[in-house]
Design an enzyme around this catalytic site. Structure first.
Site, PDB file in Angstrom:
ATOM      1  N   SER A 155      38.756  47.251  44.893  1.00  0.00           N
ATOM      2  CA  SER A 155      38.278  45.905  45.645  1.00  0.00           C
ATOM      3  C   SER A 155      37.324  46.483  46.762  1.00  0.00           C
ATOM      4  O   SER A 155      37.354  47.589  47.267  1.00  0.00           O
ATOM      5  CB  SER A 155      39.524  45.602  46.332  1.00  0.00           C
ATOM      6  N   TYR A 204      46.961  46.438  51.379  1.00  0.00           N
ATOM      7  CA  TYR A 204      46.216  46.454  50.062  1.00  0.00           C
ATOM      8  C   TYR A 204      45.022  47.016  50.228  1.00  0.00           C
ATOM      9  O   TYR A 204      44.662  47.759  49.255  1.00  0.00           O
ATOM     10  CB  TYR A 204      46.183  44.806  49.963  1.00  0.00           C
TER      11      TYR A 204
HETATM   12  P1  NAP Z   1      45.379  37.509  39.093  1.00  0.00           P
HETATM   13  O1  NAP Z   1      44.546  36.109  38.851  1.00  0.00           O
HETATM   14  O2  NAP Z   1      46.281  37.210  40.014  1.00  0.00           O
HETATM   15  O3  NAP Z   1      45.935  38.005  37.636  1.00  0.00           O
HETATM   16  C1  NAP Z   1      46.824  39.110  37.820  1.00  0.00           C
HETATM   17  C2  NAP Z   1      47.003  39.377  36.471  1.00  0.00           C
HETATM   18  O4  NAP Z   1      47.782  40.893  36.681  1.00  0.00           O
HETATM   19  C3  NAP Z   1      47.845  38.884  35.648  1.00  0.00           C
HETATM   20  O5  NAP Z   1      47.523  38.574  34.304  1.00  0.00           O
HETATM   21  C4  NAP Z   1      49.233  39.112  35.978  1.00  0.00           C
HETATM   22  O6  NAP Z   1      50.255  38.686  35.005  1.00  0.00           O
HETATM   23  C5  NAP Z   1      49.148  40.520  36.044  1.00  0.00           C
HETATM   24  N1  NAP Z   1      50.163  41.319  36.587  1.00  0.00           N
HETATM   25  C6  NAP Z   1      50.292  41.466  37.946  1.00  0.00           C
HETATM   26  N2  NAP Z   1      51.318  42.236  38.034  1.00  0.00           N
HETATM   27  C7  NAP Z   1      51.497  42.926  37.036  1.00  0.00           C
HETATM   28  C8  NAP Z   1      52.582  43.960  36.756  1.00  0.00           C
HETATM   29  N3  NAP Z   1      53.304  44.454  37.668  1.00  0.00           N
HETATM   30  N4  NAP Z   1      52.534  44.530  35.260  1.00  0.00           N
HETATM   31  C9  NAP Z   1      51.528  43.801  34.346  1.00  0.00           C
HETATM   32  N5  NAP Z   1      50.861  42.885  34.736  1.00  0.00           N
HETATM   33  C10 NAP Z   1      50.864  42.459  36.193  1.00  0.00           C
HETATM   34  O7  NAP Z   1      44.387  38.679  39.820  1.00  0.00           O
HETATM   35  P2  NAP Z   1      42.786  38.897  39.646  1.00  0.00           P
HETATM   36  O8  NAP Z   1      42.454  38.064  41.134  1.00  0.00           O
HETATM   37  O9  NAP Z   1      42.278  38.633  38.592  1.00  0.00           O
HETATM   38  O10 NAP Z   1      42.993  40.503  40.164  1.00  0.00           O
HETATM   39  C11 NAP Z   1      42.744  41.392  39.193  1.00  0.00           C
HETATM   40  C12 NAP Z   1      42.472  42.680  39.776  1.00  0.00           C
HETATM   41  O11 NAP Z   1      41.207  42.492  40.793  1.00  0.00           O
HETATM   42  C13 NAP Z   1      43.642  43.070  40.934  1.00  0.00           C
HETATM   43  O12 NAP Z   1      43.652  44.546  40.656  1.00  0.00           O
HETATM   44  C14 NAP Z   1      42.829  42.907  42.244  1.00  0.00           C
HETATM   45  O13 NAP Z   1      43.553  43.497  43.126  1.00  0.00           O
HETATM   46  C15 NAP Z   1      41.557  43.039  42.017  1.00  0.00           C
HETATM   47  N6  NAP Z   1      40.801  42.191  42.996  1.00  0.00           N
HETATM   48  C16 NAP Z   1      40.608  40.794  42.962  1.00  0.00           C
HETATM   49  C17 NAP Z   1      39.944  40.042  43.726  1.00  0.00           C
HETATM   50  C18 NAP Z   1      39.807  38.580  43.669  1.00  0.00           C
HETATM   51  O14 NAP Z   1      39.185  38.167  44.694  1.00  0.00           O
HETATM   52  N7  NAP Z   1      40.445  37.922  42.787  1.00  0.00           N
HETATM   53  C19 NAP Z   1      39.125  40.901  44.791  1.00  0.00           C
HETATM   54  C20 NAP Z   1      38.980  42.276  44.511  1.00  0.00           C
HETATM   55  C21 NAP Z   1      39.998  42.873  43.929  1.00  0.00           C
HETATM   56  P3  NAP Z   1      51.388  37.619  35.088  1.00  0.00           P
HETATM   57  O15 NAP Z   1      50.637  36.269  35.360  1.00  0.00           O
HETATM   58  O16 NAP Z   1      52.046  37.457  33.672  1.00  0.00           O
HETATM   59  O17 NAP Z   1      52.274  38.016  36.224  1.00  0.00           O
END
Ligand code: NAP
Length: 242
Positions: A137, A151
């Site tokens: 991130s 985080y």
């Molecule tokens: P998201 O939309 O909340 O999706 C998270 C995904 O991870 C879902 O498929 C969820 O499955 C799964 N998940 C969560 N905990 C889990 C676990 N313990 N075991 C297996 N699967 C799990 O998140 P996102 O925004 O796409 O984020 C993805 C990555 O990008 C993360 O590492 C996050 O920190 C990083 N990131 C995101 C942003 C942003 O602004 N969105 C920015 C920087 C970094 P379920 O729905 O089945 O729980």
């Protein structure tokens, strides 16, 4: 032979966009999810519609046995060539002094321990030419004051994991990189209590808008692919200038 890629957290957001993009690019895809079976089924249907094989595995990346089961399921698709360490969570947004220890442990367990467990499985199974991408991130360098400093600290650990693993696995021809997204429009913001965070943040993002999951998926696909064969140990920022 088609590439075989494991994606953690492929049911929504960046992971789902990456699953769809890699399937379109000809990867067989095995992905994990934790709770959202309906969303996982929709992603799996899109993978198969792209003409490749897919498998959706309910596997919590905090648990070594479930992680091993995910990689065993992927082995049915062929030799492992890629891992996208993506499954991650934030915490309720708020001041550091209010951080609940249970939320802290969740962030460390999922975003760091889970990444390490998956990278370990991948490193045991991968051969020359394979690649790992860790989803970090922009928070790792910005620090996320007033939101979730813990985080941000864990995401900085992801970057160090990337540096060390890249060096350790390079002699075996395995590349390890990270992407560092900025503020991307996914459900993660609603889950941290602020669904409108991407739109509110737009004014302080140099490009003037939040990113879309597919814009991160494109960077991940590049790092896994044949145009990145001399790229390892790098963190590719995908953050609209943040
Ligand atoms: P998201 O939309 O909340 O999706 C998270 C995904 O991870 C879902 O498929 C969820 O499955 C799964 N998940 C969560 N905990 C889990 C676990 N313990 N075991 C297996 N699967 C799990 O998140 P996102 O925004 O796409 O984020 C993805 C990555 O990008 C993360 O590492 C996050 O920190 C990083 N990131 C995101 C942003 C942003 O602004 N969105 C920015 C920087 C970094 P379920 O729905 O089945 O729980």
């Amino acid at each position: 032979m088609k590439p075989v890629t494991v994606i953690t957290g492929g049911s929504r957001g960046i992971g789902a966009a990456t699953a769809r993009r890699l399937a379109t690019a000809g990867h067989h895809v095995a992905f994990s999810y934790r709770r959202d079976r309906t969303a996982a089924a929709a992603v799996l249907a899109d993978i198969e519609a792209a003409g490749v094989r897919g498998v959706a595995v309910p596997a919590d990346t905090r648990h070594p046995g479930q992680v091993a089961a995910l990689f065993d399921a992927a082995a049915d698709l062929g030799p492992l060539t890629g891992l996208v360490n993506n499954a991650g969570v934030t915490s309720p947004i708020g001041p550091f002094v209010d951080l609940d220890p249970a939320d802290l442990r969740d962030v460390v367990d999922i975003n760091l321990v889970g990444y390490v467990l998956c990278a370990q499985q991948a490193a045991r199974r991968m051969g020359d030419g394979a690649a790992i991408v860790n989803v970090s991130s922009a928070a790792a360098t910005l620090g996320s004051p007033g939101e979730y400093v813990h985080y941000a600290a864990v995401k900085a650990a992801t970057d160090t994991l990337t540096t060390g693993l890249a060096k350790e696995l390079a002699p075996r021809g395995i590349r390890v990189n990270a992407v560092a997204p900025g503020i991307i429009r996914t459900d993660i913001h609603a889950l941290s209590g602020q669904p409108d965070r991407p739109d509110r943040a737009a004014a302080r993002i140099p490009l003037g808008r939040p990113g879309e999951p597919d814009e991160v998926a494109g960077a991940i696909a590049w790092l896994l692919g044949p145009d990145a064969t001399y790229t390892t140990g790098t963190v590719l920022r995908v953050a609209g200038g943040l």
